[in-house]
Motif scaffolding. Structure first.
Motif, PDB file in Angstrom:
ATOM      1  N   ASP A   1       4.136   2.020  17.107  1.00  0.00           N
ATOM      2  CA  ASP A   1       5.097   1.709  16.047  1.00  0.00           C
ATOM      3  C   ASP A   1       6.518   1.604  16.605  1.00  0.00           C
ATOM      4  OD1 ASP A   1       3.104   1.880  14.126  1.00  0.00           O
ATOM      5  OD2 ASP A   1       3.709   3.859  13.388  1.00  0.00           O
TER       6      ASP A   1
ATOM      7  N   GLY B   1       0.007   4.676  13.525  1.00  0.00           N
ATOM      8  CA  GLY B   1      -1.280   4.191  13.005  1.00  0.00           C
ATOM      9  C   GLY B   1      -1.839   5.160  11.983  1.00  0.00           C
TER      10      GLY B   1
ATOM     11  N   TYR C   1      -2.166   9.498  12.272  1.00  0.00           N
ATOM     12  CA  TYR C   1      -1.522  10.482  11.397  1.00  0.00           C
ATOM     13  C   TYR C   1      -2.577  11.302  10.649  1.00  0.00           C
ATOM     14  CZ  TYR C   1       3.193   8.604  12.086  1.00  0.00           C
ATOM     15  OH  TYR C   1       4.402   8.242  12.619  1.00  0.00           O
TER      16      TYR C   1
ATOM     17  N   TRP D   1       3.062  -2.349  15.165  1.00  0.00           N
ATOM     18  CA  TRP D   1       3.693  -2.505  13.847  1.00  0.00           C
ATOM     19  C   TRP D   1       5.163  -2.134  13.956  1.00  0.00           C
ATOM     20  CZ3 TRP D   1       5.950   1.303  10.642  1.00  0.00           C
ATOM     21  CH2 TRP D   1       6.297   0.858   9.359  1.00  0.00           C
TER      22      TRP D   1
ATOM     23  N   ARG E   1      10.420   0.460   2.245  1.00  0.00           N
ATOM     24  CA  ARG E   1      10.129   0.096   3.627  1.00  0.00           C
ATOM     25  C   ARG E   1      10.009  -1.414   3.757  1.00  0.00           C
ATOM     26  NH1 ARG E   1       5.218   3.101   6.074  1.00  0.00           N
ATOM     27  NH2 ARG E   1       3.766   1.721   5.023  1.00  0.00           N
TER      28      ARG E   1
ATOM     29  N   THR F   1       3.801  -7.325  12.246  1.00  0.00           N
ATOM     30  CA  THR F   1       2.469  -6.728  12.378  1.00  0.00           C
ATOM     31  C   THR F   1       1.722  -7.567  13.418  1.00  0.00           C
ATOM     32  OG1 THR F   1       2.456  -6.076  10.041  1.00  0.00           O
ATOM     33  CG2 THR F   1       0.318  -6.201  11.117  1.00  0.00           C
TER      34      THR F   1
ATOM     35  N   PHE G   1      -7.032  -5.137  17.143  1.00  0.00           N
ATOM     36  CA  PHE G   1      -7.437  -4.771  15.793  1.00  0.00           C
ATOM     37  C   PHE G   1      -8.092  -5.965  15.083  1.00  0.00           C
ATOM     38  CE2 PHE G   1      -5.696  -2.517  11.817  1.00  0.00           C
ATOM     39  CZ  PHE G   1      -6.642  -1.515  11.934  1.00  0.00           C
TER      40      PHE G   1
ATOM     41  N   ILE H   1      -6.963  -0.174   6.901  1.00  0.00           N
ATOM     42  CA  ILE H   1      -7.698  -1.084   7.772  1.00  0.00           C
ATOM     43  C   ILE H   1      -8.244  -2.160   6.829  1.00  0.00           C
ATOM     44  CG2 ILE H   1      -9.938   0.113   7.564  1.00  0.00           C
ATOM     45  CD1 ILE H   1     -10.338  -0.277  10.516  1.00  0.00           C
TER      46      ILE H   1
ATOM     47  N   MET I   1      -3.103  -0.863   1.769  1.00  0.00           N
ATOM     48  CA  MET I   1      -1.664  -1.140   1.818  1.00  0.00           C
ATOM     49  C   MET I   1      -1.367  -2.591   1.476  1.00  0.00           C
ATOM     50  SD  MET I   1      -0.959  -0.689   5.880  1.00  0.00           S
ATOM     51  CE  MET I   1       0.822  -0.738   5.675  1.00  0.00           C
TER      52      MET I   1
ATOM     53  N   TYR J   1      -3.125  -5.712   3.004  1.00  0.00           N
ATOM     54  CA  TYR J   1      -4.489  -6.074   2.584  1.00  0.00           C
ATOM     55  C   TYR J   1      -4.534  -6.504   1.115  1.00  0.00           C
ATOM     56  CZ  TYR J   1      -5.223  -3.907   7.030  1.00  0.00           C
ATOM     57  OH  TYR J   1      -5.131  -3.609   8.371  1.00  0.00           O
TER      58      TYR J   1
ATOM     59  N   PRO K   1       9.840   8.332   7.229  1.00  0.00           N
ATOM     60  CA  PRO K   1       8.700   8.494   6.306  1.00  0.00           C
ATOM     61  C   PRO K   1       7.384   7.869   6.796  1.00  0.00           C
ATOM     62  CG  PRO K   1      10.533   7.305   5.278  1.00  0.00           C
ATOM     63  CD  PRO K   1      10.796   7.339   6.736  1.00  0.00           C
TER      64      PRO K   1
ATOM     65  N   GLY L   1       3.913   7.248   8.062  1.00  0.00           N
ATOM     66  CA  GLY L   1       2.753   8.121   8.255  1.00  0.00           C
ATOM     67  C   GLY L   1       2.650   9.242   7.235  1.00  0.00           C
TER      68      GLY L   1
ATOM     69  N   GLY M   1       1.975   9.102   4.101  1.00  0.00           N
ATOM     70  CA  GLY M   1       0.795   8.890   3.250  1.00  0.00           C
ATOM     71  C   GLY M   1      -0.485   9.323   3.958  1.00  0.00           C
TER      72      GLY M   1
HETATM   73  P1  AMP Z   1       1.971   5.077   5.949  1.00  0.00           P
HETATM   74  O1  AMP Z   1       3.437   5.271   6.221  1.00  0.00           O
HETATM   75  O2  AMP Z   1       1.242   6.360   5.736  1.00  0.00           O
HETATM   76  O3  AMP Z   1       1.698   4.063   4.905  1.00  0.00           O
HETATM   77  O4  AMP Z   1       1.323   4.461   7.270  1.00  0.00           O
HETATM   78  C1  AMP Z   1       2.077   3.993   8.351  1.00  0.00           C
HETATM   79  C2  AMP Z   1       1.185   3.569   9.485  1.00  0.00           C
HETATM   80  O5  AMP Z   1       0.393   2.446   9.083  1.00  0.00           O
HETATM   81  C3  AMP Z   1       2.002   3.133  10.673  1.00  0.00           C
HETATM   82  O6  AMP Z   1       1.911   4.093  11.691  1.00  0.00           O
HETATM   83  C4  AMP Z   1       1.419   1.775  11.070  1.00  0.00           C
HETATM   84  O7  AMP Z   1       1.084   1.707  12.413  1.00  0.00           O
HETATM   85  C5  AMP Z   1       0.189   1.611  10.211  1.00  0.00           C
HETATM   86  N1  AMP Z   1       0.020   0.218   9.738  1.00  0.00           N
HETATM   87  C6  AMP Z   1       0.991  -0.671   9.439  1.00  0.00           C
HETATM   88  N2  AMP Z   1       0.457  -1.858   9.059  1.00  0.00           N
HETATM   89  C7  AMP Z   1      -0.901  -1.700   9.120  1.00  0.00           C
HETATM   90  C8  AMP Z   1      -2.004  -2.551   8.862  1.00  0.00           C
HETATM   91  N3  AMP Z   1      -1.847  -3.811   8.455  1.00  0.00           N
HETATM   92  N4  AMP Z   1      -3.247  -2.039   9.013  1.00  0.00           N
HETATM   93  C9  AMP Z   1      -3.420  -0.768   9.398  1.00  0.00           C
HETATM   94  N5  AMP Z   1      -2.419   0.076   9.683  1.00  0.00           N
HETATM   95  C10 AMP Z   1      -1.170  -0.360   9.547  1.00  0.00           C
END
Ligand code: AMP
Length: 299
Positions: free
Chosen positions: A12, A27, A31, A80, A91, A96, A101, A123, A146, A149, A229, A231, A233
């Motif tokens: 990231d 990723g 996390y 990312w 955000r 990406t 992947f 994913i 997210m 997708y 913030p 990761g 989630g």
């Molecule tokens: P969160 O902040 O919990 O929503 O997740 C953030 C993480 O999601 C980051 O560390 C990114 O590397 C990962 N991420 C971002 N875009 C994608 C995607 N398209 N598919 C899977 N993981 C992603």
């Protein structure tokens, strides 16, 4: 009890009002795994490229994360890039780069197939479903998605939703997925798609858990500084499912307690960039903050 997780491992690059980092460990699966490792055994199914350093693998192993399901493919690891402005709840994804992947096909090792707890982290939803086809009747399946997708594979997201017992999703994404601006209506719509419970993560406003006959709302831990913030989630989900797997119960009381453990893990995650705070965290700090949460909501 073991938890099987499938999701992304990433490099990231993140900018927030508190600083900037480049190509650090990130990723959804990273996390989640590290947060959940404080509570239960974690089995990780993900992909990295040839550029992924041993140092990060050692970190997962030190935390007891089982890496048998981790694939290393020719090419580069997923990347990312995101940016947060003064409103830390918003955000912007700058880029990406799927890299390995894009060709990833999750293969669940034989020993993982009887996992009782499954987390489908961010994913492609088609891959989430492929994972579920390879596991034997888990006790609890929790999933996330997210914007990437929801925009790119909406029908897949809806199909994978049907297979989840609990969906965790952030506020912005639940509105995007359901077309509803009111959170209670949006949550009810998600329940009508299949899951028995939905948890809406609201950043600095906390979390809302809704089932057909129960609603539970918690504030976020009041931090003076939210450094990054990213990761939060997935760390929330790690604490949430980690607690449930450790206690082997999924009744309403346990779910409520799990939401607090999720909120505790998210609150630590955002104190620093990447997984730095989770790296230095001890279980006694988790317990202490859990107690502070109790005080915070007692009246
Ligand atoms: P969160 O902040 O919990 O929503 O997740 C953030 C993480 O999601 C980051 O560390 C990114 O590397 C990962 N991420 C971002 N875009 C994608 C995607 N398209 N598919 C899977 N993981 C992603």
């Amino acid at each position: 009890m073991s938890i099987l997780v499938v999701g992304s491992i990433a490099f990231d690059s993140v900018e927030t009002p508190f600083g900037k980092v480049k190509e650090v460990l990130g990723g959804s699966a990273s996390y989640f795994s590290i947060a959940a490792s404080f509570f239960a055994n974690v089995r990780l199914v993900a992909v990295v490229g040839e550029d992924f350093p041993q140092e990060h693998l050692d970190f997962f192993q030190e935390k007891g994360v089982d890496l048998q399901g981790l694939q290393r493919l020719p090419g580069l690891t997923f990347r990312w890039e995101g940016k947060y402005g003064q409103n830390i709840n918003e955000r912007q994804t700058l880029s990406t780069c799927l890299n390995v992947f894009e060709v990833f096909q999750p293969e669940i090792p034989e020993q993982y197939r009887s996992s009782q707890y499954v987390f489908l982290a961010n994913i492609d939803p088609d891959l989430q479903l492929k994972v579920l086809k390879q596991v034997n009747a888990p006790k609890l399946t929790v999933g996330d998605t997210m914007n990437f997708y929801i925009e790119g594979n909406l029908s897949g997201v809806k199909e994978s939703l049907r297979a989840m017992d609990i969906m965790t999703i952030n506020e912005e994404e639940v509105k995007q997925l359901t077309g509803e601006t009111n959170l209670v209506r949006a949550a009810k719509k998600i329940l009508s798609f299949g899951p028995k419970t939905v948890i809406i993560k609201r950043g600095e406003y906390g979390a809302l858990m809704l089932s057909r006959d129960s609603i539970f709302s918690v504030p976020a831990y009041p931090l003076e500084t939210v450094c990054d913030p990213t990761g939060a989630g997935d760390s929330f989900a790690g604490g949430f499912l980690g607690y449930l797997a450790r206690n082997r119960k999924c009744d309403d009381k346990s779910l409520r307690k799990a939401v607090i453990f999720g909120s505790v893990m998210a609150s630590f995650c955002v104190e620093d960039f990447s997984l730095n705070r989770l790296k230095s965290l001890s279980y006694s700090e988790i317990e202490k903050r859990f107690g502070e949460f109790k005080e915070l909501t007692k009246f």
